[in-house]
Design a protein around this motif. Structure first.
Motif, mmCIF file in Angstrom:
data_model
loop_
_atom_site.group_PDB
_atom_site.id
_atom_site.type_symbol
_atom_site.label_atom_id
_atom_site.label_comp_id
_atom_site.label_asym_id
_atom_site.label_seq_id
_atom_site.Cartn_x
_atom_site.Cartn_y
_atom_site.Cartn_z
ATOM 1 N N TRP A 104 -5.251 6.418 3.184
ATOM 2 C CA TRP A 104 -3.807 6.249 3.363
ATOM 3 C C TRP A 104 -3.008 7.410 2.770
ATOM 4 O O TRP A 104 -1.820 7.296 2.529
ATOM 5 C CB TRP A 104 -3.343 4.913 2.784
ATOM 6 C CG TRP A 104 -3.847 4.602 1.414
ATOM 7 C CD1 TRP A 104 -3.221 4.880 0.242
ATOM 8 C CD2 TRP A 104 -5.067 3.950 1.069
ATOM 9 N NE1 TRP A 104 -3.976 4.445 -0.807
ATOM 10 C CE2 TRP A 104 -5.123 3.867 -0.328
ATOM 11 C CE3 TRP A 104 -6.132 3.417 1.810
ATOM 12 C CZ2 TRP A 104 -6.197 3.286 -1.011
ATOM 13 C CZ3 TRP A 104 -7.192 2.840 1.135
ATOM 14 C CH2 TRP A 104 -7.220 2.778 -0.247
ATOM 15 N N HIS A 167 -6.821 2.763 8.066
ATOM 16 C CA HIS A 167 -5.372 2.806 7.820
ATOM 17 C C HIS A 167 -4.578 3.671 8.803
ATOM 18 O O HIS A 167 -3.522 4.201 8.444
ATOM 19 C CB HIS A 167 -5.085 3.321 6.390
ATOM 20 C CG HIS A 167 -5.221 2.266 5.329
ATOM 21 N ND1 HIS A 167 -6.413 1.760 4.919
ATOM 22 C CD2 HIS A 167 -4.279 1.630 4.582
ATOM 23 C CE1 HIS A 167 -6.233 0.857 3.972
ATOM 24 N NE2 HIS A 167 -4.946 0.750 3.754
ATOM 25 N N HIS A 274 -4.158 -10.017 0.729
ATOM 26 C CA HIS A 274 -3.605 -8.803 0.123
ATOM 27 C C HIS A 274 -2.076 -8.899 0.084
ATOM 28 O O HIS A 274 -1.431 -9.130 1.109
ATOM 29 C CB HIS A 274 -4.056 -7.613 0.973
ATOM 30 C CG HIS A 274 -3.862 -6.271 0.339
ATOM 31 N ND1 HIS A 274 -2.626 -5.715 0.142
ATOM 32 C CD2 HIS A 274 -4.757 -5.363 -0.115
ATOM 33 C CE1 HIS A 274 -2.772 -4.514 -0.412
ATOM 34 N NE2 HIS A 274 -4.062 -4.285 -0.578
ATOM 35 N N GLU A 342 -6.731 -7.584 -4.287
ATOM 36 C CA GLU A 342 -5.314 -7.232 -4.474
ATOM 37 C C GLU A 342 -4.440 -8.324 -3.862
ATOM 38 O O GLU A 342 -3.514 -8.039 -3.113
ATOM 39 C CB GLU A 342 -5.032 -5.876 -3.833
ATOM 40 C CG GLU A 342 -5.959 -4.790 -4.365
ATOM 41 C CD GLU A 342 -6.024 -3.551 -3.493
ATOM 42 O OE1 GLU A 342 -5.020 -2.854 -3.430
ATOM 43 O OE2 GLU A 342 -7.079 -3.303 -2.895
ATOM 44 N N GLU A 358 0.289 -5.235 -7.909
ATOM 45 C CA GLU A 358 0.420 -3.814 -7.550
ATOM 46 C C GLU A 358 1.882 -3.461 -7.304
ATOM 47 O O GLU A 358 2.633 -4.222 -6.688
ATOM 48 C CB GLU A 358 -0.397 -3.523 -6.289
ATOM 49 C CG GLU A 358 -0.326 -2.056 -5.921
ATOM 50 C CD GLU A 358 -0.867 -1.754 -4.534
ATOM 51 O OE1 GLU A 358 -1.765 -2.475 -4.073
ATOM 52 O OE2 GLU A 358 -0.382 -0.786 -3.927
ATOM 53 N N TYR A 406 0.026 1.412 -11.622
ATOM 54 C CA TYR A 406 -0.418 0.889 -10.328
ATOM 55 C C TYR A 406 -0.372 -0.643 -10.371
ATOM 56 O O TYR A 406 0.166 -1.279 -9.476
ATOM 57 C CB TYR A 406 -1.827 1.399 -10.060
ATOM 58 C CG TYR A 406 -2.439 0.988 -8.752
ATOM 59 C CD1 TYR A 406 -2.066 1.606 -7.558
ATOM 60 C CD2 TYR A 406 -3.413 -0.001 -8.701
ATOM 61 C CE1 TYR A 406 -2.649 1.237 -6.356
ATOM 62 C CE2 TYR A 406 -3.996 -0.361 -7.500
ATOM 63 C CZ TYR A 406 -3.617 0.252 -6.331
ATOM 64 O OH TYR A 406 -4.191 -0.113 -5.142
ATOM 65 N N CYS A 438 -5.760 6.149 -6.402
ATOM 66 C CA CYS A 438 -4.883 5.660 -5.338
ATOM 67 C C CYS A 438 -3.465 6.071 -5.689
ATOM 68 O O CYS A 438 -2.999 5.819 -6.790
ATOM 69 C CB CYS A 438 -4.993 4.146 -5.229
ATOM 70 S SG CYS A 438 -3.932 3.457 -3.965
ATOM 71 N N CYS A 440 -0.624 5.387 -3.763
ATOM 72 C CA CYS A 440 0.379 4.763 -2.900
ATOM 73 C C CYS A 440 1.654 4.383 -3.660
ATOM 74 O O CYS A 440 2.747 4.395 -3.087
ATOM 75 C CB CYS A 440 -0.199 3.538 -2.209
ATOM 76 S SG CYS A 440 -0.965 2.346 -3.327
HETATM 77 O O1 FUB Z 1 -3.309 -0.145 1.961
HETATM 78 C C1 FUB Z 1 -2.716 0.992 1.403
HETATM 79 C C2 FUB Z 1 -2.587 0.899 -0.058
HETATM 80 O O2 FUB Z 1 -3.857 0.950 -0.650
HETATM 81 C C3 FUB Z 1 -1.989 -0.344 -0.578
HETATM 82 O O3 FUB Z 1 -0.663 -0.202 -0.877
HETATM 83 C C4 FUB Z 1 -2.778 -0.608 -1.804
HETATM 84 O O4 FUB Z 1 -2.810 -1.944 -2.134
HETATM 85 C C5 FUB Z 1 -4.109 -0.078 -1.539
HETATM 86 O O5 FUB Z 1 -4.910 -1.063 -0.949
#
Ligand code: FUB
Ligand code: ZN
Length: 684
Positions: A104, A167, A274, A342, A358, A406, A438, A440
């Motif tokens: 992503w 993604h 999620h 998550e 998150e 995070y 990560c 994001c």
């Molecule tokens: O799915 C994209 C990002 O990666 C999400 O925001 C997070 O939870 C992680 O899974």
């Protein structure tokens, strides 16, 4: 809400006829453009029509513009960062190399461009414009001739649409949204052209509803993105695309609860899986409802909102109790259980130390509630939105604007790492070996901070809604003609007095809809020093309808008492504990605020402490702290025993100082708790 017998007709019209698209209509340049949406109670103002003038959010906006966005652009150049722009350069043929980062990565880059675009709207910083132009040109070059773009596929031997975990739609959805915001901020079409080409391609793939793609994609930012592109261009096929994404999810066997693909949304009864994918789906469905008015969609959203807010949301507005595993679903009706991560837990399963929460999920919860507010005009949605913004969104960014969380747990105990993504310290571009791979969340926080001015007010033909208090100016044309200019001055969220001065108003009667938070018992409103004479109820909007003149002043007083709350008894982790709130803030006890030698677990809070409320401008970027005398257990030597004798009751006293939860972890490694044990045992 009443069912309108013309709604099916209106829905069909929206889905096939498109809509006239005037870029200069009031609200057409809002962060979400509802200027022509038939099923909203108010429109969002243009981003440039609302400006913070200092105060709490103004300070964060400037911090984000001056520090956070440049720092993120910097760190996201690094191919070793899990989200990075370098992949676009390689895909565009401007650099050599291989894809790096997580699936992503592209989406996180688009979110940062969106944050910069929103900041540019009010700040007009030419450097932001230059950065955006530079990266949009590279992204355009990286796009395939047929419109497809996804560097994690283009630069690897993967095929398109083979696995939802790649993604593709998440990244593309963020591109569509960012391009719309960029167009609204700059008036340029460069990014919008990329978005149209991409969305036209997506229409060819998804409008036929291929059954093998029923569960694409994992994290559905694509629904919001397609709806926003419809609003920007007026082209009805993009609305059909958005609705198709909603309709397809869960429409074929084999979908998982993890991404809400087991049960179609319209039939869903429970918040599962999620927490980012869930709230993105609900945001997208709310956007589709705003255009079509389909009652079944709204009914599903109302049901899910009850489940989330009554059973699965933390007091900080955080959502997602679980890191990973299989939800304890004994209270749920479905079988078999899906493995989730998550994710929402079972009802009342809200552990504190291991809370996942998150940042992106919390923000998505606020985005969803902001949309529900627009659909209904009901203050309870603004209440949740505000709870998230001041607490589980803001906890994610350090007071320096450079460091991030995070996960956002409600308790930290030293030496007890979490299951993953350890929250001992914030992580940052200067932390060399961050365990976190990560990225994001940082751009999600950045875009929230630069877009929040666009959430603060709502406009309709005969009303101006004030959703968020904060020193600001609203200067806008109104739907239906006329202009309004309001100046809001306040020390909110530290003080509940808000003064609004009318500087310009239309000649016709206009209602000011002032949000009275649920905690503001005994709130008062005065107009030109006289009681407003209208109904003022907590958790509702007070409606001041009259002819306004330049110079009129409105004074709102929202009493900010310190409030101690307990959780529903089924929340086992917080039995006989209290959380302390003041105004929209949730407070916490951090070890840095305890006398030397006193441990967090030794503190017991009396049921009715005498609180001292004090503002400290030099602490943590300026915070109001709450001080009191608490009870202290006799010091115990830490025992490794799982079970041990009950200690003697609290014998001593200890002065404690609580700080806002969002401000914890800015003074080095520490322990922290939101929920504090009570000193006696009379809990129900
Ligand atoms: O799915 C994209 C990002 O990666 C999400 O925001 C997070 O939870 C992680 O899974
Ligand atoms: Zn995130």
């Amino acid at each position: 809400m009443k069912t309108n017998r013309f709604v099916p007709l209106l829905s069909a019209l929206a889905l096939f006829a498109g809509r006239a698209c005037a870029d200069d209509a009031p609200g057409a340049r809002g962060v979400v453009n509802t200027s022509a949406s038939p099923h909203v109670k108010f429109q969002n103002p243009d981003l440039s029509a609302v400006r913070w003038t200092g105060g709490f959010w103004g300070d964060r906006f400037e911090m984000c513009r001056e520090v956070t966005i440049p720092a993120l652009f910097q760190v996201m150049q690094d191919p070793d960062n899990s989200a990075n722009f370098q992949n676009f350069r390689i895909a565009a043929g401007l650099a050599e190399g291989e894809f790096s980062g997580n699936h992503w990565s592209d989406g996180d880059c688009y979110k940062l461009i969106e944050a910069a675009a929103a900041a540019y709207c009010t700040a007009n910083d030419p450097e932001l414009d230059r950065m955006m132009d530079q990266w949009i040109a590279v992204i355009a070059k990286a796009q395939d001739a047929d419109g497809y773009i996804s560097t994690q596929i283009q630069l690897t031997d993967r095929e398109r649409w083979q696995d939802l975990k790649y993604h593709e739609l998440y990244n593309m959805g963020h591109l569509l949204t960012a391009a719309c915001v960029h167009h609204r901020a700059t008036g340029k079409d460069s990014f919008l052209n990329v978005a149209r080409k991409l969305a036209d391609y997506l229409c060819t793939v998804f409008l036929p509803r291929p059954v093998e793609l029923a569960h694409f994609g994992f994290n559905p930012s694509n629904i919001m993105g397609a709806a926003e592109l419809y609003r920007t261009t007026g082209d009805a096929k993009y609305l059909r695309l958005a609705k198709t994404f909603v309709d397809m999810r869960g429409s074929a066997p084999g979908g998982s609860d993890q991404n809400q693909a087991k049960v179609p949304l319209r039939q869903e009864q429970e918040a599962v899986g999620h927490a980012v994918t869930a709230a993105y789906l609900w945001c997208g469905a709310a956007d589709v409802y705003a255009e079509t008015g389909e009652q079944a969609l709204l009914d599903a959203l109302l049901r899910l909102w009850e489940d989330v807010t009554q059973r699965k949301m933390y007091v900080t507005g955080g959502t997602a109790a679980m890191h990973t595993g299989e939800a304890d679903r004994r209270l749920l009706r479905r079988w078999p259980r899906d493995s989730v991560h998550e994710a929402f837990g079972a009802p009342y399963q809200l552990p504190n130390r291991t809370a996942y929460n998150e940042t992106c999920a919390n923000i998505a919860n606020a985005m969803w509630n902001w949309r529900m507010l627009a659909l209904t005009g009901e203050a309870k949605y603004a209440e949740v939105m505000e709870r998230v913004l001041y607490n589980s969104m803001l906890s994610a960014i350090g007071t320096d604007g450079r460091d991030f969380f995070y996960t956002n747990p409600l308790r930290r105990v030293d030496g007890q790492p979490l299951l993953s993504n350890d929250s001992a310290t914030r992580w940052t571009d200067t932390t060399p070996a961050s365990p976190l791979r990560c990225f994001c969340c940082p751009p999600s926080v950045a875009r929230t901070l630069t877009e929040l001015n666009g959430w603060a007010y709502g406009l309709s033909q005969d009303a101006v809604w004030v959703h968020l208090y904060g020193s600001s100016e609203l200067d806008s044309r109104l739907p239906g003609g006329g202009e309004v200019r309001l100046v809001q001055q306040t020390r909110y969220p530290w003080d509940g007095r808000v003064t609004i001065t009318v500087e310009k108003a239309p000649e016709r009667e206009l209602a000011l809809m002032l949000r009275i938070p649920g905690w503001a018992q005994g709130a008062t409103v005065q107009v030109n020093d006289q009681a407003a004479g209208v109904e003022i109820e907590p958790l509702a909007y007070a409606e001041l309808r009259r002819h306004w003149s330049a110079g009129d002043t409105i004074q709102i007083d929202l009493p900010m008492e310190v409030l101690m709350v307990e959780a529903h008894p089924l929340v086992e982790e917080t039995r006989n504990h209290a959380a302390v709130l003041r105004g929209p803030m949730v407070y916490c006890l951090e070890s840095a605020d305890l006398p030397a030698g006193v441990r967090l677990d030794d503190v017991r809070l009396p049921r009715q402490p005498a609180w001292q409320v004090r503002h400290d401008a030099d602490l943590l970027r300026g915070v109001t702290v709450l001080q009191t005398e608490a009870r202290q257990l006799p010091p115990s030597s830490p025992s490794p025993a799982l079970y041990r004798p009950v200690p003697a009751g609290a014998t001593g006293c200890v002065s404690v100082r609580l700080i806002p939860y969002y401000a914890w972890a800015n003074r080095g490694p520490s322990e922290m708790t939101v929920w504090i044990p009570l000193s006696d045992d009379t809990a129900r």
